[in-house]
Design a protein around this motif. Structure first.
Motif, PDB file in Angstrom:
ATOM      1  N   PRO A  59       0.799  -1.235   0.000  1.00  0.00           N
ATOM      2  CA  PRO A  59       0.000   0.000   0.000  1.00  0.00           C
ATOM      3  C   PRO A  59       0.826   1.277   0.000  1.00  0.00           C
ATOM      4  O   PRO A  59       0.291   2.345  -0.307  1.00  0.00           O
ATOM      5  N   SER A  60       2.119   1.174   0.315  1.00  0.00           N
ATOM      6  CA  SER A  60       2.961   2.376   0.381  1.00  0.00           C
ATOM      7  C   SER A  60       3.642   2.698  -0.949  1.00  0.00           C
ATOM      8  O   SER A  60       4.449   3.633  -1.009  1.00  0.00           O
ATOM      9  N   LEU A  61       3.334   1.968  -2.012  1.00  0.00           N
ATOM     10  CA  LEU A  61       4.007   2.167  -3.299  1.00  0.00           C
ATOM     11  C   LEU A  61       3.831   3.595  -3.804  1.00  0.00           C
ATOM     12  O   LEU A  61       2.735   4.150  -3.797  1.00  0.00           O
ATOM     13  N   GLU A  62       4.924   4.153  -4.283  1.00  0.00           N
ATOM     14  CA  GLU A  62       4.909   5.453  -4.937  1.00  0.00           C
ATOM     15  C   GLU A  62       5.243   5.340  -6.426  1.00  0.00           C
ATOM     16  O   GLU A  62       4.892   6.216  -7.209  1.00  0.00           O
ATOM     17  N   HIS A  63       5.944   4.278  -6.788  1.00  0.00           N
ATOM     18  CA  HIS A  63       6.338   4.043  -8.183  1.00  0.00           C
ATOM     19  C   HIS A  63       6.021   2.594  -8.517  1.00  0.00           C
ATOM     20  O   HIS A  63       6.559   1.673  -7.914  1.00  0.00           O
TER      21      HIS A  63
ATOM     22  N   ARG B  36      -2.997   4.912  -2.883  1.00  0.00           N
ATOM     23  CA  ARG B  36      -3.219   6.360  -2.758  1.00  0.00           C
ATOM     24  C   ARG B  36      -1.929   7.177  -2.744  1.00  0.00           C
ATOM     25  O   ARG B  36      -1.968   8.392  -2.935  1.00  0.00           O
ATOM     26  N   ASN B  37      -0.788   6.532  -2.501  1.00  0.00           N
ATOM     27  CA  ASN B  37       0.476   7.273  -2.479  1.00  0.00           C
ATOM     28  C   ASN B  37       1.183   7.251  -3.831  1.00  0.00           C
ATOM     29  O   ASN B  37       2.279   7.805  -3.964  1.00  0.00           O
ATOM     30  N   LEU B  38       0.568   6.635  -4.822  1.00  0.00           N
ATOM     31  CA  LEU B  38       1.221   6.444  -6.107  1.00  0.00           C
ATOM     32  C   LEU B  38       1.504   7.778  -6.792  1.00  0.00           C
ATOM     33  O   LEU B  38       0.624   8.617  -6.946  1.00  0.00           O
ATOM     34  N   ARG B  39       2.765   7.947  -7.204  1.00  0.00           N
ATOM     35  CA  ARG B  39       3.186   9.155  -7.909  1.00  0.00           C
ATOM     36  C   ARG B  39       3.583   8.868  -9.352  1.00  0.00           C
ATOM     37  O   ARG B  39       3.486   9.742 -10.212  1.00  0.00           O
ATOM     38  N   LYS B  40       4.041   7.659  -9.601  1.00  0.00           N
ATOM     39  CA  LYS B  40       4.453   7.283 -10.950  1.00  0.00           C
ATOM     40  C   LYS B  40       3.870   5.920 -11.282  1.00  0.00           C
ATOM     41  O   LYS B  40       4.120   4.939 -10.586  1.00  0.00           O
ATOM     42  N   LEU B  41       3.104   5.864 -12.374  1.00  0.00           N
ATOM     43  CA  LEU B  41       2.479   4.624 -12.819  1.00  0.00           C
ATOM     44  C   LEU B  41       2.887   4.353 -14.259  1.00  0.00           C
ATOM     45  O   LEU B  41       2.605   5.143 -15.158  1.00  0.00           O
ATOM     46  N   ASP B  42       3.569   3.246 -14.470  1.00  0.00           N
ATOM     47  CA  ASP B  42       4.067   2.858 -15.796  1.00  0.00           C
ATOM     48  C   ASP B  42       3.366   1.575 -16.229  1.00  0.00           C
ATOM     49  O   ASP B  42       3.614   0.502 -15.682  1.00  0.00           O
ATOM     50  N   LEU B  43       2.481   1.701 -17.219  1.00  0.00           N
ATOM     51  CA  LEU B  43       1.735   0.564 -17.751  1.00  0.00           C
ATOM     52  C   LEU B  43       2.079   0.339 -19.217  1.00  0.00           C
ATOM     53  O   LEU B  43       1.253  -0.153 -19.992  1.00  0.00           O
ATOM     54  N   SER B  44       3.268   0.682 -19.582  1.00  0.00           N
ATOM     55  CA  SER B  44       3.677   0.603 -20.991  1.00  0.00           C
ATOM     56  C   SER B  44       3.782  -0.846 -21.457  1.00  0.00           C
ATOM     57  O   SER B  44       3.939  -1.772 -20.658  1.00  0.00           O
ATOM     58  N   HIS B  45       3.669  -1.022 -22.779  1.00  0.00           N
ATOM     59  CA  HIS B  45       3.846  -2.324 -23.432  1.00  0.00           C
ATOM     60  C   HIS B  45       2.859  -3.370 -22.906  1.00  0.00           C
ATOM     61  O   HIS B  45       3.239  -4.468 -22.498  1.00  0.00           O
ATOM     62  N   ASN B  46       1.583  -3.006 -22.916  1.00  0.00           N
ATOM     63  CA  ASN B  46       0.514  -3.930 -22.572  1.00  0.00           C
ATOM     64  C   ASN B  46      -0.548  -3.876 -23.672  1.00  0.00           C
ATOM     65  O   ASN B  46      -0.266  -3.425 -24.788  1.00  0.00           O
TER      66      ASN B  46
END
Length: 486
Positions: A226-230, A249-259
């Protein structure tokens, strides 16, 4: 009871010594521990018999943790042997005038070894305590930003502020509520922790970065920390966004590339701290209006939509005014939003290999550091303008111009939704006024160096010019600007 967050312990004595705190928190596990006297049950919610409550802060380097008392003995003066035995206080680690009491009490009743001055002999006392002989050690709670996962607990002894941040807001509220109950000497419904070092596995929940680049590594049977930021989940074959990600809720960077994601849920807008969103190389065909009008308006800084199937972006896309980096390469874009110039913070724009025939008139309002429009199907400027003037102006046109020119607030609760959409898509004349369905449309060329410091060539011929479409609210405006259209 435990809480995973970042903790910074700030000593209030440092400024008096001319020193400053380092000003950076560390990932930690906070444990609220309570121990009661054996054989003494308590009524729920009432002040009870003897019990020991303290706060442990454990880090990856110090798993045993640092202990902070919630209550302290009421006395502060020196005592004789007789007085010491008669007052029956619980004595944590502290220095009085003639006594130095050793490490914290492991059980209850407790045994303390106490060297007495001036007699150097060592005596052992069995002591108990009652709440009447304690004073509250928490001076104040600061909870103004608790909804953002931040709070501060101020202690009297030692004189420190325990600053909490990057915590789950609901977990933080529950933890502070339990701490307040312990502070008042009341029973706590939630199960409390034991006096034991925190296991290494507990700190897995404190992870702030997770990178997954294959299907076999994707967590199917367990939740994301739950503490993920990246969070990066690339090459995982996702066809939609995992709803478990939307609770980070702490997420600052979300990378969903190549899906293989085809659609974005509107609930991405609930990630209030999201600053970078990478959707490169997916199957997206649109970017919804709901996302443009979500909390991403104030948080999103970088957006990568390259290698998708997007043909157009909504006009509301320009409400993402905090964007500084936008990548739209290798899509099927046939136009930019009319109000592109409202992205005043945009510094890097890449939209190579699309199907753009021209640029919107407000494009000239941008101030970029880098611009790449290579490989688009730009058209040659038309010699004759497109004239769509209304004489006289319709009631709809006149009303729309008045609302926009006078900046009168509007919205679906005030006027019908289709009228709001018309106002949102209104064109801006070169004179600064607005027009809806009555206008003259003309095209001209613009050197892209006028809006960007670094420009990638538009074509293989070394050109840096692109056609720009312009609108005129009246014949007068068109005549006055005819030199620009030649």
């Amino acid at each position: 009871m435990k809480l995973h967050c970042e903790v910074e312990v700030v000593s209030r004595q440092l400024p008096a010594l001319g020193m400053r705190n380092r000003g950076k928190g560390v990932r930690a596990v906070l444990s609220l521990c309570q121990q009661t006297a054996r054989g003494q049950p308590r009524a729920r919610g009432e002040r009870s018999g003897p019990h020991l409550t303290c706060l442990f802060i454990s880090t990856l380097k110090d798993k045993r943790g640092t202990r902070y008392e919630v209550h302290l003995p009421l006395f502060t003066e020196s005592f004789s042997h007789t007085e010491l035995l008669s007052c029956q206080p619980l004595l944590p680690s502290r220095l009085c005038t003639h006594f130095f009491f050793l490490y914290a009490i492991p059980s209850f009743p407790s045994t303390f070894t106490c060297p007495i001055s001036p007699n150097p002999s060592v005596l052992t006392f069995k002591v108990t305590f009652s709440l009447d002989q304690l004073k509250e050690n928490i001076e104040q709670f600061f909870t103004k930003f608790v909804d953002e996962g931040k709070a501060t607990v101020r202690l009297k002894e030692p004189p420190v502020d325990i600053c909490l941040s990057k915590a789950n807001s609901s977990s933080l509220k529950s933890f502070l509520s339990a701490l307040r109950l312990a502070h008042r000497g009341c029973d706590i419904e939630a199960p409390l922790s034991t006096f034991a070092p925190v296991k290494t596995s507990e700190f897995e929940k404190c992870k702030t970065k997770m990178v997954i680049t294959s299907k076999k590594d994707y967590p199917l049977s367990r939740n994301f920390p739950p503490s993920l930021e990246h969070l990066q989940t690339s090459y995982c074959g996702l066809i939609r966004i995992d709803t478990r990600m939307l609770s980070l809720r702490n997420l600052r960077k979300l990378d969903l590339s190549h899906n293989h994601i085809k659609k974005l849920p509107a609930t991405i807008g609930d990630l209030v701290h999201l600053q970078e969103l990478n959707l490169n190389d997916n199957h997206l065909e649109s970017f919804s209006v709901a996302l443009c009008q979500s909390t991403l308006q104030t948080s999103l800084r970088s957006l990568d939509l390259s290698k998708n199937k997007i043909k157009a972006l909504p006009v509301q896309f320009c409400q993402l005014r905090e964007l500084t980096d936008l990548k739209l390469d290798d899509n099927e874009l046939i136009r930019f939003p009319f109000k592109m110039g409202q992205l005043t913070n945009l510094r890097f724009l890449s939209a190579a290999r699309n199907k753009l025939p021209f640029l919107p008139s407000e494009f000239k309002n941008l101030s970029l550091e880098y611009l790449d429009l290579f490989g688009n199907t730009f058209e040659q400027p038309k010699v004759l303008p497109v004239i769509m003037l209304q004489t006289p102006l319709s009631l709809l046109e006149s009303s729309a111009r008045a609302i926009l020119y006078n900046r009168i607030p509007y919205g679906s609760p005030i006027i019908p939704l289709h009228l709001c959409q018309d106002l949102d898509t209104a064109k801006t004349c070169v004179c600064g006024r607005f027009c809806l369905n009555s206008f003259i449309q003309g095209t001209t060329t613009m050197n892209l160096h006028s809006v960007a410091h670094t420009v990638v060539l538009v074509d293989n011929m070394g050109g840096t010019e692109a056609p720009v479409i312009s609108y005129f609210c009246s014949l007068t405006c068109y005549v006055n600007c005819c030199d620009m259209l030649k």
